[in-house]
Design a protein around this motif. Structure first.
Motif, PDB file in Angstrom:
ATOM      1  N   PHE A 103     -11.410  24.498 -15.975  1.00  0.00           N
ATOM      2  CA  PHE A 103     -10.193  25.177 -16.409  1.00  0.00           C
ATOM      3  C   PHE A 103      -8.778  24.435 -16.035  1.00  0.00           C
ATOM      4  O   PHE A 103      -8.644  24.521 -14.638  1.00  0.00           O
ATOM      5  CB  PHE A 103     -10.208  26.748 -15.769  1.00  0.00           C
ATOM      6  N   ALA A 104      -8.101  23.921 -16.824  1.00  0.00           N
ATOM      7  CA  ALA A 104      -7.180  23.040 -16.717  1.00  0.00           C
ATOM      8  C   ALA A 104      -5.805  23.703 -16.145  1.00  0.00           C
ATOM      9  O   ALA A 104      -4.924  23.148 -15.661  1.00  0.00           O
ATOM     10  CB  ALA A 104      -6.953  22.237 -17.729  1.00  0.00           C
ATOM     11  N   CYS A 105      -5.649  25.161 -16.713  1.00  0.00           N
ATOM     12  CA  CYS A 105      -4.328  25.579 -16.551  1.00  0.00           C
ATOM     13  C   CYS A 105      -4.318  27.056 -16.503  1.00  0.00           C
ATOM     14  O   CYS A 105      -5.497  27.703 -16.641  1.00  0.00           O
ATOM     15  CB  CYS A 105      -3.371  24.941 -17.737  1.00  0.00           C
ATOM     16  N   ASN A 135     -15.790  25.681 -20.209  1.00  0.00           N
ATOM     17  CA  ASN A 135     -14.360  25.121 -20.398  1.00  0.00           C
ATOM     18  C   ASN A 135     -13.537  25.869 -20.977  1.00  0.00           C
ATOM     19  O   ASN A 135     -13.877  26.800 -21.830  1.00  0.00           O
ATOM     20  CB  ASN A 135     -14.527  23.719 -21.287  1.00  0.00           C
ATOM     21  N   GLN A 136     -12.298  25.606 -20.812  1.00  0.00           N
ATOM     22  CA  GLN A 136     -11.132  26.313 -21.570  1.00  0.00           C
ATOM     23  C   GLN A 136     -10.252  25.135 -22.086  1.00  0.00           C
ATOM     24  O   GLN A 136      -9.922  24.097 -21.247  1.00  0.00           O
ATOM     25  CB  GLN A 136     -10.519  27.347 -20.745  1.00  0.00           C
ATOM     26  N   GLU A 137      -9.560  25.674 -23.122  1.00  0.00           N
ATOM     27  CA  GLU A 137      -8.241  24.662 -23.569  1.00  0.00           C
ATOM     28  C   GLU A 137      -7.447  25.546 -24.441  1.00  0.00           C
ATOM     29  O   GLU A 137      -7.690  26.646 -24.812  1.00  0.00           O
ATOM     30  CB  GLU A 137      -8.789  23.460 -24.256  1.00  0.00           C
ATOM     31  N   ILE A 138      -6.124  25.145 -24.500  1.00  0.00           N
ATOM     32  CA  ILE A 138      -5.304  25.745 -25.525  1.00  0.00           C
ATOM     33  C   ILE A 138      -5.086  25.020 -26.738  1.00  0.00           C
ATOM     34  O   ILE A 138      -4.887  23.695 -26.626  1.00  0.00           O
ATOM     35  CB  ILE A 138      -4.015  25.918 -24.522  1.00  0.00           C
ATOM     36  N   ASP A 139      -5.025  25.650 -27.708  1.00  0.00           N
ATOM     37  CA  ASP A 139      -5.253  25.173 -29.139  1.00  0.00           C
ATOM     38  C   ASP A 139      -4.267  25.854 -30.058  1.00  0.00           C
ATOM     39  O   ASP A 139      -4.632  26.965 -30.566  1.00  0.00           O
ATOM     40  CB  ASP A 139      -6.486  25.060 -29.724  1.00  0.00           C
ATOM     41  N   GLU A 140      -3.132  25.368 -30.354  1.00  0.00           N
ATOM     42  CA  GLU A 140      -2.145  26.129 -31.219  1.00  0.00           C
ATOM     43  C   GLU A 140      -2.048  27.555 -31.055  1.00  0.00           C
ATOM     44  O   GLU A 140      -2.037  28.193 -31.924  1.00  0.00           O
ATOM     45  CB  GLU A 140      -2.605  25.757 -32.597  1.00  0.00           C
ATOM     46  N   GLY A 141      -1.757  27.747 -29.683  1.00  0.00           N
ATOM     47  CA  GLY A 141      -1.272  29.214 -29.610  1.00  0.00           C
ATOM     48  C   GLY A 141      -2.625  30.009 -29.202  1.00  0.00           C
ATOM     49  O   GLY A 141      -2.496  31.533 -29.234  1.00  0.00           O
TER      50      GLY A 141
END
Length: 358
Positions: A233-235, A270-276
């Protein structure tokens, strides 16, 4: 200028002007002829006046009808399409012409027709789903009930049955009864989630902390099954969600991992943010020989490899997860690459969630 009342007023004015022009031309021609010939008398004058008035009325009506002819034809077309819709041709549309009240009426009728079609299709789909659900539920309820009834009959006839056999039968009856209870509860939950009256209890939630909490509760269970958990979890990231229902999604996915993972193996979250959007992925290892049709994973009552002796789930877990994610304006999908099965959850970030909610 675009209102039909203004157009009709212009049609009346133009018709009146055209009538007067023709009236003056005819009157001048006829009167000059009679004056030159000096044949005008009172009866002849009355006949002439009446004739000119009649001609004027005919000209006015003719010009007025010619000017509004397109509107009349358009009204007839609207009436014809409305008649088709009333006869059951839902989805029939009217070609929108111009920007006056008739155009607005056509747009509203088209919208109504589309809504009726959507509602009809939805009701038909719900009817089909209900029939399929009844059929599937009948089968799924009958199987454990048959086992329970059969073993209870054996227990009632236990003249020569030893205690060990009795306990094994009671254990089977108990497990089938628990499975039956779980199936009924999940069926009830799924029915509630598909209700059009369902209201989500949304709150702003730190998704990272929520996911860590759910995984933390399941980690000892997975560890006992030989499944290690690795998170990335990066952020920090928030979403506007119904916490109870989103926890249900994560639990259902983790239950699926527990049942179908290769053991020992590794679960990667995993998690990431992708275009909102927040994208959460659950990746676990499965046996290459595992018969799983990815495109059917979210279907009701699908249980993967039916030949598995431990495939005792209700088959509603992933269907419930999909319904919850869709209620949050998100997406959920699965992907298989060789022995890796990955579930992807895509949820709007807090700004988009709030905008959709409001």
């Amino acid at each position: 200028m675009r209102r039909i009342s203004v157009k009709l007023l212009f049609a009346i004015i133009i018709s009146f002007l055209a009538t007067n022009l023709i009236f003056i031309l005819i009157a001048r021609f006829v009167l000059s002829r009679y004056i030159q010939e000096e044949k005008m008398n009172v009866p002849a004058y009355n006949v002439l006046a009446f004739g000119l008035f009649f001609i004027a009325v005919v000209v006015f009506v003719f010009v007025f009808l010619a000017l509004i002819r397109s509107h009349i034809r358009y009204l007839k077309e609207i009436s014809k399409q409305v008649q088709k819709i009333s006869n059951g041709d839902l989805g029939a549309t009217i070609h929108v012409r111009g920007k006056d009240e008739l155009a607005e009426l056509s747009q509203n009728i088209n919208k109504m027709s589309a809504q009726l079609r959507t509602k009809f299709d939805r009701e038909r789909e719900l009817e089909q789903v209900k029939n399929q659900l009844i059929s599937s539920v009948s089968h799924d309820l009958r199987t454990p009930l048959t086992s329970i009834v059969g073993y209870l009959d054996l227990i009632k006839k236990r003249e020569s049955m030893d205690d060990e056999t009795l306990y094994s039968y009671l254990y089977i009856v108990d497990s089938k009864a628990k499975y039956l209870t779980d199936l009924i509860e999940e069926l009830f939950d799924y029915t509630k989630l598909t209700s059009p009256d369902l209201q989500l209890q949304r709150n702003e939630v730190d998704m990272k902390r929520l996911l860590q909490q759910v995984i933390g509760e399941y980690e000892p269970i997975l560890t006992r099954e030989g499944i290690d958990v690795q998170t990335n979890f990066a952020c920090e990231w928030n979403a506007f969600i119904d916490v109870e229902k989103m926890v249900r999604v994560f639990q259902n996915l983790l239950e699926n991992v527990k049942k179908y993972s290769k053991k020992p193996s590794l679960l990667e979250v995993n998690q990431e943010i992708d275009e909102g959007y927040i994208v959460i992925s659950f990746r676990n290892s499965i046996n290459i020989s595992e018969k799983i049709e990815v495109e059917k994973l979210f279907d009701r009552f699908y249980r993967g490899d039916e030949s598995r002796t431990d495939a005792n789930g209700s088959g509603l877990g992933l269907a419930i997860a999909k319904q919850i994610i869709q209620l949050h304006q998100g997406e959920i999908r699965a992907d298989r690459q060789h022995n890796k099965l990955t579930f992807f959850i895509k949820l709007p970030l807090i700004q988009e969630s709030l905008k959709n909610h409001l």
